[in-house]
Write a protein that holds these residues in place. Structure first.
Motif, PDB file in Angstrom:
ATOM      1  N   PRO A  53       0.800  -1.236   0.000  1.00 30.30           N
ATOM      2  CA  PRO A  53       0.000   0.000   0.000  1.00 30.30           C
ATOM      3  C   PRO A  53       0.825   1.275   0.000  1.00 30.30           C
ATOM      4  N   ASP A  54       0.158   2.370  -0.388  1.00 29.02           N
ATOM      5  CA  ASP A  54       0.765   3.695  -0.281  1.00 29.02           C
ATOM      6  C   ASP A  54       0.574   4.225   1.136  1.00 29.02           C
ATOM      7  N   GLU A  55       0.858   5.499   1.337  1.00 31.86           N
ATOM      8  CA  GLU A  55       0.787   6.073   2.679  1.00 31.86           C
ATOM      9  C   GLU A  55      -0.626   6.110   3.245  1.00 31.86           C
ATOM     10  N   ASN A  56      -1.632   5.976   2.365  1.00 32.05           N
ATOM     11  CA  ASN A  56      -3.030   5.943   2.815  1.00 32.05           C
ATOM     12  C   ASN A  56      -3.526   4.531   3.111  1.00 32.05           C
ATOM     13  N   GLY A  57      -2.699   3.540   2.771  1.00 33.16           N
ATOM     14  CA  GLY A  57      -3.064   2.163   3.060  1.00 33.16           C
ATOM     15  C   GLY A  57      -3.719   1.421   1.919  1.00 33.16           C
ATOM     16  N   VAL A  58      -3.720   2.028   0.719  1.00 31.31           N
ATOM     17  CA  VAL A  58      -4.365   1.399  -0.434  1.00 31.31           C
ATOM     18  C   VAL A  58      -3.391   1.309  -1.605  1.00 31.31           C
ATOM     19  N   ASN A  59      -3.858   0.732  -2.718  1.00 31.75           N
ATOM     20  CA  ASN A  59      -3.000   0.565  -3.889  1.00 31.75           C
ATOM     21  C   ASN A  59      -2.557   1.919  -4.447  1.00 31.75           C
ATOM     22  N   PRO A  60      -1.271   2.094  -4.682  1.00 32.39           N
ATOM     23  CA  PRO A  60      -0.807   3.329  -5.323  1.00 32.39           C
ATOM     24  C   PRO A  60      -1.420   3.494  -6.710  1.00 32.39           C
ATOM     25  N   PHE A  61      -1.645   4.749  -7.095  1.00 30.35           N
ATOM     26  CA  PHE A  61      -2.208   5.041  -8.414  1.00 30.35           C
ATOM     27  C   PHE A  61      -1.325   6.066  -9.100  1.00 30.35           C
ATOM     28  N   ASP A  62      -0.696   5.659 -10.194  1.00 26.61           N
ATOM     29  CA  ASP A  62       0.185   6.525 -10.967  1.00 26.61           C
ATOM     30  C   ASP A  62      -0.576   7.028 -12.184  1.00 26.61           C
ATOM     31  N   VAL A  63      -0.862   8.322 -12.214  1.00 29.69           N
ATOM     32  CA  VAL A  63      -1.669   8.896 -13.296  1.00 29.69           C
ATOM     33  C   VAL A  63      -0.977   8.752 -14.639  1.00 29.69           C
ATOM     34  N   ARG A  64       0.322   8.950 -14.679  1.00 27.51           N
ATOM     35  CA  ARG A  64       1.042   8.846 -15.953  1.00 27.51           C
ATOM     36  C   ARG A  64       0.972   7.421 -16.504  1.00 27.51           C
ATOM     37  N   ASP A  65       1.107   6.461 -15.620  1.00 26.15           N
ATOM     38  CA  ASP A  65       0.994   5.070 -16.023  1.00 26.15           C
ATOM     39  C   ASP A  65      -0.421   4.775 -16.536  1.00 26.15           C
ATOM     40  N   PHE A  66      -1.416   5.333 -15.855  1.00 29.18           N
ATOM     41  CA  PHE A  66      -2.813   5.174 -16.263  1.00 29.18           C
ATOM     42  C   PHE A  66      -3.040   5.741 -17.666  1.00 29.18           C
ATOM     43  N   ASN A 117      -8.872  -3.744   0.586  1.00 29.69           N
ATOM     44  CA  ASN A 117      -7.863  -2.706   0.359  1.00 29.69           C
ATOM     45  C   ASN A 117      -8.517  -1.393   0.769  1.00 29.69           C
ATOM     46  N   ALA A 118      -8.101  -0.857   1.897  1.00 30.12           N
ATOM     47  CA  ALA A 118      -8.873   0.259   2.459  1.00 30.12           C
ATOM     48  C   ALA A 118      -8.028   1.178   3.314  1.00 30.12           C
ATOM     49  N   THR A 119      -8.478   2.421   3.402  1.00 26.30           N
ATOM     50  CA  THR A 119      -7.908   3.393   4.329  1.00 26.30           C
ATOM     51  C   THR A 119      -8.527   3.170   5.716  1.00 26.30           C
ATOM     52  N   PRO A 120      -7.994   3.825   6.754  1.00 22.68           N
ATOM     53  CA  PRO A 120      -8.565   3.667   8.097  1.00 22.68           C
ATOM     54  C   PRO A 120     -10.050   4.016   8.189  1.00 22.68           C
ATOM     55  N   ARG A 121     -10.527   4.823   7.263  1.00 24.10           N
ATOM     56  CA  ARG A 121     -11.945   5.202   7.267  1.00 24.10           C
ATOM     57  C   ARG A 121     -12.861   3.987   7.158  1.00 24.10           C
ATOM     58  N   ALA A 122     -12.378   2.918   6.535  1.00 27.55           N
ATOM     59  CA  ALA A 122     -13.218   1.739   6.303  1.00 27.55           C
ATOM     60  C   ALA A 122     -13.710   1.124   7.610  1.00 27.55           C
ATOM     61  N   LYS A 123     -12.909   1.183   8.648  1.00 25.94           N
ATOM     62  CA  LYS A 123     -13.333   0.614   9.934  1.00 25.94           C
ATOM     63  C   LYS A 123     -14.558   1.338  10.464  1.00 25.94           C
ATOM     64  N   LYS A 124     -14.568   2.652  10.308  1.00 32.13           N
ATOM     65  CA  LYS A 124     -15.716   3.452  10.737  1.00 32.13           C
ATOM     66  C   LYS A 124     -16.951   3.111   9.905  1.00 32.13           C
ATOM     67  N   VAL A 125     -16.757   2.941   8.592  1.00 37.16           N
ATOM     68  CA  VAL A 125     -17.868   2.608   7.705  1.00 37.16           C
ATOM     69  C   VAL A 125     -18.490   1.273   8.095  1.00 37.16           C
ATOM     70  N   VAL A 126     -17.655   0.275   8.318  1.00 41.06           N
ATOM     71  CA  VAL A 126     -18.139  -1.053   8.705  1.00 41.06           C
ATOM     72  C   VAL A 126     -18.927  -0.975  10.005  1.00 41.06           C
TER      73      VAL A 126
END
Length: 208
Positions: A53-66, A117-126
């Protein structure tokens, strides 16, 4: 007791607006006419290249690669900045077939493990949606330092709870491929017709 594992986003819970849908609209504004399916597949393909994961805890997303995946030369800095500036959706709701599926699995005696694959916010959502009562374990990428499709995240399920009969999720490149790479059976939830196989609804898994 038998075990199944299940994804969160767009499997049990919808998070809106979806990032790839916003990217699709930005591309349209810049004169590109790709289908939503093509944008989505390029979007998840880029993220599925990563096992950590990236610093947010999820899959990194590279715009240029996209953009490269779409055949766009990644030189338009304005377009890149607009896509990078997209924020994650603030709204979320339980999908209509989710609770019936979880109740069915519980009634059949399954142990249910959430693998997301989730940020810490997911725990609150669940917690807010009352889903904790269904899960024997919750395994979040931001906590374990692994993201699907890394098969090691499914090894955690096996070591903590047991070998799942299957893992169900909505992204072929992450959920299905990750499960299959780990030796499990992957079940693809193809809600939006972005793939050429898979079940259309969680209801399809509850049929005896």
């Amino acid at each position: 007791m038998p075990v199944i594992s299940v994804d969160l986003g767009d499997t049990l819970v919808a998070f809106t607006p979806r990032r790839y849908e916003l990217i699709y609209e930005i591309l349209k504004d810049h004169g590109y006419t790709f289908s939503l399916r093509k944008v989505y597949r390029a979007y998840v393909k880029v993220m599925a290249k990563h096992n950590f994961p990236d610093e947010n805890g999820v899959n990194p997303f590279d715009v240029r690669d996209f953009l490269y995946e779409l055949g766009i030369k990644p030189t338009d800095e304005k377009l890149i900045m607009e896509i990078n500036g997209i924020k994650r959706g603030d709204e979320y709701f339980l999908l209509e077939d989710a609770e019936d599926f979880l109740e069915w699995a519980k009634s059949k005696g399954y142990k249910i493990v959430l693998v997301s694959n989730a940020t810490p916010r997911a725990k609150k959502v669940v917690e807010e949606l009352g889903l904790n009562k269904y899960f024997t374990q919750t395994i979040f990428s931001f906590e374990v330092g692994l993201v699907k499709p890394n098969p090691k995240i499914f090894s955690i399920v096996t070591s903590r709870v047991g070998i799942p009969i299957y893992h169900v999720g909505d992204i072929m490149e992450m959920d299905y491929a990750g499960a299959e790479r780990s030796g499990l059976r992957g079940v693809l939830l193809n809600r939006f017709g972005f793939y050429d196989f898979g079940v259309k609804s969680l209801k399809d898994l509850t049929k005896d």
